[in-house]
Design an enzyme around this catalytic site. Structure first.
Site, PDB file in Angstrom:
ATOM      1  N   PRO B 164       0.748  -1.312  -0.124  1.00  0.00           N
ATOM      2  CA  PRO B 164       0.074   0.025   0.052  1.00  0.00           C
ATOM      3  C   PRO B 164       0.819   1.121  -0.073  1.00  0.00           C
ATOM      4  CG  PRO B 164       0.025  -1.079   2.148  1.00  0.00           C
ATOM      5  CD  PRO B 164       0.767  -1.897   1.307  1.00  0.00           C
ATOM      6  N   CYS B 165       2.114   1.173   0.071  1.00  0.00           N
ATOM      7  CA  CYS B 165       3.023   2.457   0.266  1.00  0.00           C
ATOM      8  C   CYS B 165       2.810   3.276  -0.862  1.00  0.00           C
ATOM      9  CB  CYS B 165       4.244   2.181   0.748  1.00  0.00           C
ATOM     10  SG  CYS B 165       5.404   1.296  -0.545  1.00  0.00           S
ATOM     11  N   HIS B 166       2.419   2.743  -2.148  1.00  0.00           N
ATOM     12  CA  HIS B 166       2.351   3.653  -3.307  1.00  0.00           C
ATOM     13  C   HIS B 166       0.963   4.090  -3.688  1.00  0.00           C
ATOM     14  CE1 HIS B 166       6.527   2.559  -3.997  1.00  0.00           C
ATOM     15  NE2 HIS B 166       6.289   1.163  -4.089  1.00  0.00           N
TER      16      HIS B 166
END
Lengths: 275, 212
Positions: B164-166
């Site tokens: 999910p970091c992007h």
């Protein structure tokens, strides 16, 4: 950080567990050495990071055949390598005497229960992912995103090489308060037996700025277990120690976090936890 | 509801997930909203079967080094010592997708699992081989961090995850700028990331988006 508090960081770093690794009964006898292997393992590491030593001992350093992968088991439970070793011990052993007897398997990897771990890179990716998530919670990711790639590498190498200074030179930036403000949210996970761990947002202060302590967090996240102020029935362990519930969570986060920057809290029924 | 926010709080997630599930049911597309044990944290679930893209046949005329020229994707070479074997592998992959809200990242996260017809879980390499080449080039350098195996946050079982970091950055680029145009965060997000892992939202979902 006060000098006494700094000492705690070092004490936590040095926590180790004596583990006796032996081949599981259903592993083929001929191709592996049968003698057990005794190792002193850091509470803070991931169990698959000692794979090299294990393979050297049990397989004379030979590569595993296709389809085989090292995995660990205690009491018929596969060990989740992505939890720190200390957490696994505190959660699963309930007062069995040391050394901790762990079984080694190479066959029949239980892929419905365990994540694969084919290389150190998998462990590194998992470790760095936790650090990033923790910084998102504490600082909206601003500290980790402003670090160089080599700083990230240094965190990983510090853990791998068991080098306190190498690790903390970088990690102290992740433990700093921005503008004297407490962390936005405390990275923590609460473990109980036979349950998936609980991870929820946990603020370190109330809306009026009063510090919140471990007891407040436990009461909110596990209301059924911590509904009375005396906490008689359950206890919360961090690094194997029952931490006083009056301890502010901000302080706990800064001093008792694992290298992945998360507080890993093991909650056990009191009768199981006492000798 | 703010249409152009790149992140969602818990309540906003519940609302868009509900809207997505209700729409889905009306159109007989089998996305389901599932209430989890964790109060206030429902997730979306979907299943499908895909024919393996590794469907490949070699016959005696071809040497085993030869690549399938009609296919743009770089297929893995079959290690096939017996040139007389017809290696037509028809495998039906069973896929299961979950959209679960992340409180840490404040975005939905795509978890998925993929099984061969014999019930065996696909390896990370096999998952990666199925990522369409046009997407692969874009994320090649981050390969081992974009798709990883994780412990499912609700069930505690191994699932693959699109990291999910992007997501926030992605959504900043693809969400409509104008507050006049309606959108469903999950439709916009899934139509961007789903194709990496074999998930294609039917075109009809675009009815949840567009100029209002």
């Amino acid at each position: 950080m006060a000098a006494d508090d700094r000492e705690i960081l070092r004490e936590v770093w040095q926590g180790k567990l004596p583990i006796c690794f032996s081949l599981a009964d259903d592993e083929e006898k001929s191709s592996s050495i049968r003698e057990p292997c005794f190792l002193l393992v850091s509470r803070l590491t991931y169990i698959t990071l000692i794979a090299e030593k294990i393979l050297k001992h049990f397989k004379k350093g030979e590569e595993l055949p296709e389809g085989e992968e090292l995995w660990f088991e205690f009491n018929n439970q596969p060990l989740k390598w992505h939890y720190p070793v200390g957490v696994l011990f505190d959660l699963l052993t309930h007062n069995t005497p040391l050394p901790w007897n762990v079984k080694i398997h190479f066959k029949n990897f239980p892929e419905d229960e365990l994540l694969h771990c084919e290389s150190k890179e998998v462990v590194e990716a998992h470790f760095m992912s936790s650090i990033k998530e923790a910084d998102i919670l504490k600082h909206r990711g601003q500290v980790i995103n402003n670090m160089q790639k080599r700083d990230h590498k240094q965190l990983w190498q510090g853990l791998q090489n068991d080098k306190f200074d190498q690790f903390w030179t970088i990690n102290r930036r992740l433990m700093e308060r921005t503008n004297e403000e407490p962390f936005r949210s405390i990275p923590l996970r609460i473990y109980q037996r036979d349950k998936m761990y609980i991870q929820r947002l946990a603020k370190p202060v109330t809306s009026t700025g009063e510090p919140l302590n471990l007891g407040h967090v436990l009461k909110r996240l596990l209301p059924d277990l911590f509904n009375n102020s005396e906490n008689l029935n359950n206890r919360a362990l961090i690094h194997g120690v029952e931490v006083p519930t009056e301890t502010p969570v901000q302080w706990l986060s800064e001093h008792l976090s694992h290298p992945d920057n998360f507080l890993h809290i093991v909650v056990l029924p009191r009768e199981a936890a006492e000798p | 509801m703010s249409n152009s926010k790149a992140i969602l709080d818990k309540l906003e997630f519940k609302l868009v997930a509900k809207e997505f599930a209700v729409f889905s049911e009306k159109r007989h597309i089998c996305w389901q909203l599932v209430q989890s044990e964790v109060p206030g944290l429902p997730f979306l679930a979907f299943k499908q079967r895909l024919h393996s893209r590794e469907e490949k046949s070699t016959n005696q005329e071809h040497s085993r080094e030869e690549e399938d020229e009609e296919d743009d994707d770089a297929e893995r070479e079959l290690e096939d010592d017996q040139a007389t074997l017809v290696t037509e592998r028809c495998d039906t992959i069973s896929m299961e997708y979950h959209v679960v809200y992340s409180e840490s990242y404040q975005v939905p996260v795509l978890y998925f699992n993929a099984f061969h017809s014999d019930g065996k879980l696909l390896s990370l390499n096999e998952i990666w081989d199925r990522v369409p080449s046009l997407h692969r080039q874009r994320i090649e350098h981050d390969k081992w961090t974009v798709i990883t195996q994780q412990e499912h946050p609700i069930f505690g079982r191994p699932f693959f995850q699109l990291h999910p970091c992007h997501t926030e950055d992605l959504m900043k680029q693809v969400l409509p700028n104008s507050s006049k145009s309606k959108s469903n965060y999950i439709v916009t997000w899934l139509s961007s990331v789903g194709p990496l892992v074999g998930l294609h939202l039917p075109l009809v979902f675009s009815e949840l988006c567009g100029d209002g």
